[in-house]
Design a protein around this motif. Structure first.
Motif, PDB file in Angstrom:
ATOM      1  N   ASP A   1       0.714  -1.103   0.544  1.00  0.00           N
ATOM      2  CA  ASP A   1       0.296  -0.253   0.324  1.00  0.00           C
ATOM      3  C   ASP A   1       0.756   1.150   0.137  1.00  0.00           C
ATOM      4  OD1 ASP A   1       1.158  -0.727   2.309  1.00  0.00           O
ATOM      5  OD2 ASP A   1      -0.939   0.010   3.571  1.00  0.00           O
ATOM      6  N   ALA A   2       2.063   0.542  -0.651  1.00  0.00           N
ATOM      7  CA  ALA A   2       3.149   2.341  -0.536  1.00  0.00           C
ATOM      8  C   ALA A   2       2.815   3.330  -1.823  1.00  0.00           C
ATOM      9  CB  ALA A   2       4.660   2.049  -0.721  1.00  0.00           C
ATOM     10  N   ARG A   3       2.977   4.811  -1.203  1.00  0.00           N
ATOM     11  CA  ARG A   3       2.566   5.314  -2.054  1.00  0.00           C
ATOM     12  C   ARG A   3       3.466   5.370  -3.348  1.00  0.00           C
ATOM     13  NH1 ARG A   3       3.902  11.078  -1.682  1.00  0.00           N
ATOM     14  NH2 ARG A   3       5.494  10.517  -3.078  1.00  0.00           N
ATOM     15  N   PRO A   4       2.387   5.466  -4.455  1.00  0.00           N
ATOM     16  CA  PRO A   4       3.128   5.463  -6.175  1.00  0.00           C
ATOM     17  C   PRO A   4       3.684   6.308  -6.580  1.00  0.00           C
ATOM     18  CG  PRO A   4       0.470   5.037  -6.370  1.00  0.00           C
ATOM     19  CD  PRO A   4       1.391   5.368  -4.741  1.00  0.00           C
ATOM     20  N   MET A   5       4.164   6.066  -7.328  1.00  0.00           N
ATOM     21  CA  MET A   5       6.129   7.081  -7.788  1.00  0.00           C
ATOM     22  C   MET A   5       4.848   8.055  -7.861  1.00  0.00           C
ATOM     23  SD  MET A   5       8.792   4.491  -9.591  1.00  0.00           S
ATOM     24  CE  MET A   5       7.927   3.554 -10.177  1.00  0.00           C
ATOM     25  N   ASP A   6       5.396   9.305  -8.514  1.00  0.00           N
ATOM     26  CA  ASP A   6       5.094  10.692  -8.506  1.00  0.00           C
ATOM     27  C   ASP A   6       5.620  11.651  -9.011  1.00  0.00           C
ATOM     28  OD1 ASP A   6       5.069  11.737  -5.959  1.00  0.00           O
ATOM     29  OD2 ASP A   6       2.475  11.340  -5.899  1.00  0.00           O
ATOM     30  N   TRP A   7       5.059  13.159  -9.379  1.00  0.00           N
ATOM     31  CA  TRP A   7       6.411  14.250  -9.460  1.00  0.00           C
ATOM     32  C   TRP A   7       7.108  14.345  -8.324  1.00  0.00           C
ATOM     33  CZ3 TRP A   7       7.645  14.730 -13.976  1.00  0.00           C
ATOM     34  CH2 TRP A   7       7.603  14.152 -15.199  1.00  0.00           C
ATOM     35  N   MET A   8       5.851  14.061  -7.177  1.00  0.00           N
ATOM     36  CA  MET A   8       6.849  14.491  -5.437  1.00  0.00           C
ATOM     37  C   MET A   8       7.952  13.251  -5.063  1.00  0.00           C
ATOM     38  SD  MET A   8       5.315  17.382  -4.629  1.00  0.00           S
ATOM     39  CE  MET A   8       5.742  17.006  -2.963  1.00  0.00           C
ATOM     40  N   SER A   9       7.652  12.432  -6.075  1.00  0.00           N
ATOM     41  CA  SER A   9       8.790  11.310  -5.817  1.00  0.00           C
ATOM     42  C   SER A   9      10.338  11.814  -6.574  1.00  0.00           C
ATOM     43  CB  SER A   9       8.585  10.049  -6.421  1.00  0.00           C
ATOM     44  OG  SER A   9       7.506   9.514  -5.572  1.00  0.00           O
ATOM     45  N   LEU A  10      10.044  12.702  -7.660  1.00  0.00           N
ATOM     46  CA  LEU A  10      10.577  13.082  -8.793  1.00  0.00           C
ATOM     47  C   LEU A  10      11.920  14.799  -7.467  1.00  0.00           C
ATOM     48  CD1 LEU A  10       9.839  13.000 -12.115  1.00  0.00           C
ATOM     49  CD2 LEU A  10      11.448  11.951 -10.596  1.00  0.00           C
ATOM     50  N   LEU A  11      10.467  15.152  -6.696  1.00  0.00           N
ATOM     51  CA  LEU A  11      10.872  16.345  -6.214  1.00  0.00           C
ATOM     52  C   LEU A  11      11.756  15.673  -4.933  1.00  0.00           C
ATOM     53  CD1 LEU A  11       7.293  18.707  -6.799  1.00  0.00           C
ATOM     54  CD2 LEU A  11      10.147  19.356  -7.806  1.00  0.00           C
ATOM     55  N   ARG A  12      11.803  15.187  -4.234  1.00  0.00           N
ATOM     56  CA  ARG A  12      11.749  14.363  -3.532  1.00  0.00           C
ATOM     57  C   ARG A  12      14.150  14.310  -3.649  1.00  0.00           C
ATOM     58  NH1 ARG A  12      10.192   9.442  -1.855  1.00  0.00           N
ATOM     59  NH2 ARG A  12      11.771   9.206  -4.048  1.00  0.00           N
ATOM     60  N   ASN A  13      13.926  14.118  -4.319  1.00  0.00           N
ATOM     61  CA  ASN A  13      15.157  13.189  -4.939  1.00  0.00           C
ATOM     62  C   ASN A  13      15.594  14.588  -5.271  1.00  0.00           C
ATOM     63  OD1 ASN A  13      13.987  10.463  -4.090  1.00  0.00           O
ATOM     64  ND2 ASN A  13      15.216   9.380  -6.532  1.00  0.00           N
ATOM     65  N   ALA A  14      15.344  15.924  -6.225  1.00  0.00           N
ATOM     66  CA  ALA A  14      16.141  16.470  -6.626  1.00  0.00           C
ATOM     67  C   ALA A  14      16.643  17.074  -5.202  1.00  0.00           C
ATOM     68  CB  ALA A  14      14.913  17.152  -7.634  1.00  0.00           C
ATOM     69  N   ALA A  15      15.330  17.348  -4.316  1.00  0.00           N
ATOM     70  CA  ALA A  15      16.012  17.648  -2.968  1.00  0.00           C
ATOM     71  C   ALA A  15      17.405  16.960  -2.752  1.00  0.00           C
ATOM     72  CB  ALA A  15      14.950  17.848  -2.339  1.00  0.00           C
ATOM     73  N   LEU A  16      17.637  15.836  -1.949  1.00  0.00           N
ATOM     74  CA  LEU A  16      18.534  15.587  -1.783  1.00  0.00           C
ATOM     75  C   LEU A  16      19.825  15.320  -2.871  1.00  0.00           C
ATOM     76  CD1 LEU A  16      16.653  11.702  -0.908  1.00  0.00           C
ATOM     77  CD2 LEU A  16      17.351  13.686   0.442  1.00  0.00           C
ATOM     78  N   ILE A  17      19.615  15.419  -4.306  1.00  0.00           N
ATOM     79  CA  ILE A  17      20.517  16.228  -4.920  1.00  0.00           C
ATOM     80  C   ILE A  17      21.119  16.679  -4.705  1.00  0.00           C
ATOM     81  CG2 ILE A  17      20.926  15.948  -7.499  1.00  0.00           C
ATOM     82  CD1 ILE A  17      19.317  14.008  -8.236  1.00  0.00           C
ATOM     83  N   SER A  18      19.870  17.963  -4.511  1.00  0.00           N
ATOM     84  CA  SER A  18      20.514  18.962  -4.013  1.00  0.00           C
ATOM     85  C   SER A  18      21.542  19.427  -2.945  1.00  0.00           C
ATOM     86  CB  SER A  18      19.884  20.120  -4.427  1.00  0.00           C
ATOM     87  OG  SER A  18      18.686  20.058  -5.645  1.00  0.00           O
ATOM     88  N   LEU A  19      21.482  19.105  -2.103  1.00  0.00           N
ATOM     89  CA  LEU A  19      21.744  18.736  -0.747  1.00  0.00           C
ATOM     90  C   LEU A  19      23.263  17.912  -1.024  1.00  0.00           C
ATOM     91  CD1 LEU A  19      18.727  17.689   1.986  1.00  0.00           C
ATOM     92  CD2 LEU A  19      19.860  20.189   1.518  1.00  0.00           C
ATOM     93  N   ALA A  20      23.235  17.083  -1.651  1.00  0.00           N
ATOM     94  CA  ALA A  20      24.223  15.918  -1.957  1.00  0.00           C
ATOM     95  C   ALA A  20      25.317  17.052  -2.160  1.00  0.00           C
ATOM     96  CB  ALA A  20      24.228  15.073  -2.137  1.00  0.00           C
ATOM     97  N   VAL A  21      24.972  17.476  -3.121  1.00  0.00           N
ATOM     98  CA  VAL A  21      25.822  18.760  -4.616  1.00  0.00           C
ATOM     99  C   VAL A  21      26.860  19.503  -3.174  1.00  0.00           C
ATOM    100  CG1 VAL A  21      25.877  20.410  -6.029  1.00  0.00           C
ATOM    101  CG2 VAL A  21      25.470  18.280  -6.222  1.00  0.00           C
ATOM    102  N   LEU A  22      25.322  20.749  -2.333  1.00  0.00           N
ATOM    103  CA  LEU A  22      25.848  21.279  -1.785  1.00  0.00           C
ATOM    104  C   LEU A  22      26.798  21.530  -1.163  1.00  0.00           C
ATOM    105  CD1 LEU A  22      22.842  23.068  -0.772  1.00  0.00           C
ATOM    106  CD2 LEU A  22      24.753  24.097  -2.196  1.00  0.00           C
ATOM    107  N   ALA A  23      26.584  20.697  -0.271  1.00  0.00           N
ATOM    108  CA  ALA A  23      27.622  19.131   0.960  1.00  0.00           C
ATOM    109  C   ALA A  23      28.970  19.315   0.633  1.00  0.00           C
ATOM    110  CB  ALA A  23      26.909  17.833   1.492  1.00  0.00           C
ATOM    111  N   LEU A  24      28.777  18.453  -1.142  1.00  0.00           N
ATOM    112  CA  LEU A  24      30.360  18.407  -2.086  1.00  0.00           C
ATOM    113  C   LEU A  24      30.991  19.631  -2.527  1.00  0.00           C
ATOM    114  CD1 LEU A  24      29.031  15.037  -4.079  1.00  0.00           C
ATOM    115  CD2 LEU A  24      31.001  15.769  -2.214  1.00  0.00           C
ATOM    116  N   PHE A  25      30.333  20.297  -2.351  1.00  0.00           N
ATOM    117  CA  PHE A  25      30.851  21.428  -2.642  1.00  0.00           C
ATOM    118  C   PHE A  25      30.898  22.176  -1.062  1.00  0.00           C
ATOM    119  CE2 PHE A  25      28.766  22.071  -6.535  1.00  0.00           C
ATOM    120  CZ  PHE A  25      29.756  22.404  -6.668  1.00  0.00           C
ATOM    121  N   GLY A  26      30.677  22.320  -0.598  1.00  0.00           N
ATOM    122  CA  GLY A  26      31.224  22.601   1.251  1.00  0.00           C
ATOM    123  C   GLY A  26      32.338  21.697   1.348  1.00  0.00           C
TER     124      GLY A  26
END
Length: 144
Positions: free
Chosen positions: A114-139
């Protein structure tokens, strides 16, 4: 506290957020490997023979990266690079299936039926995590 120390501390806390995400997503996959293999199969992006191998490999890679972020400071940057590569790979797979219109859970944080199906919010969540990882790497890069 110098500017470099502040940047390092900021990067460290960003890495902690990635750590939490990595450990949370990897933990349930290790507990329920068959469910995660089914989630990987449902993506229909890999040949059948590669589903089990990749599902076992990715869950342990996530956990090793999380442990490196937590316990081994010398490997934090390498673990962040691997986590970033995994996030990009998984985001691409989710994007393909969202574009296809498939309706199943991605297996990122839950393999429950019964997990929530993939949608655009899944993509936005991953994009936010990608952004955090990039910021951490640059830091981390800037503070060394």
């Amino acid at each position: 506290m110098t500017s470099d120390q502040k940047i390092y501390r900021f990067a460290y806390w960003l890495a902690c957020l990635i750590l939490a995400s990595t450990l949370l997503s990897g933990f349930h996959k290790i507990l329920y490997p068959a469910d995660f293999a089914l989630a990987v199969y449902r993506f229909h992006l890999l040949p059948d023979f590669a589903v089990n191998i990749s599902s076992l490999y990715f869950q342990w890679l996530e956990m090793v990266c999380g442990c490196c972020l937590l316990f081994i400071p010398r490997l934090r940057v390498a673990a962040l690079w691997i986590a970033l590569a995994l996030l990009i790979l998984f985001t691409g797979a989710i994007g393909v299936n969202v574009a296809r219109g498939t309706a199943f859970g991605c297996g990122c944080f839950s393999n429950a039926p019964d997990a929530r199906p993939m949608d655009w919010m899944s993509l936005l969540r991953n994009a936010a995590l990608i952004s955090l990882a990039v910021l951490a790497l640059f830091g981390f890069k800037r503070s060394t």
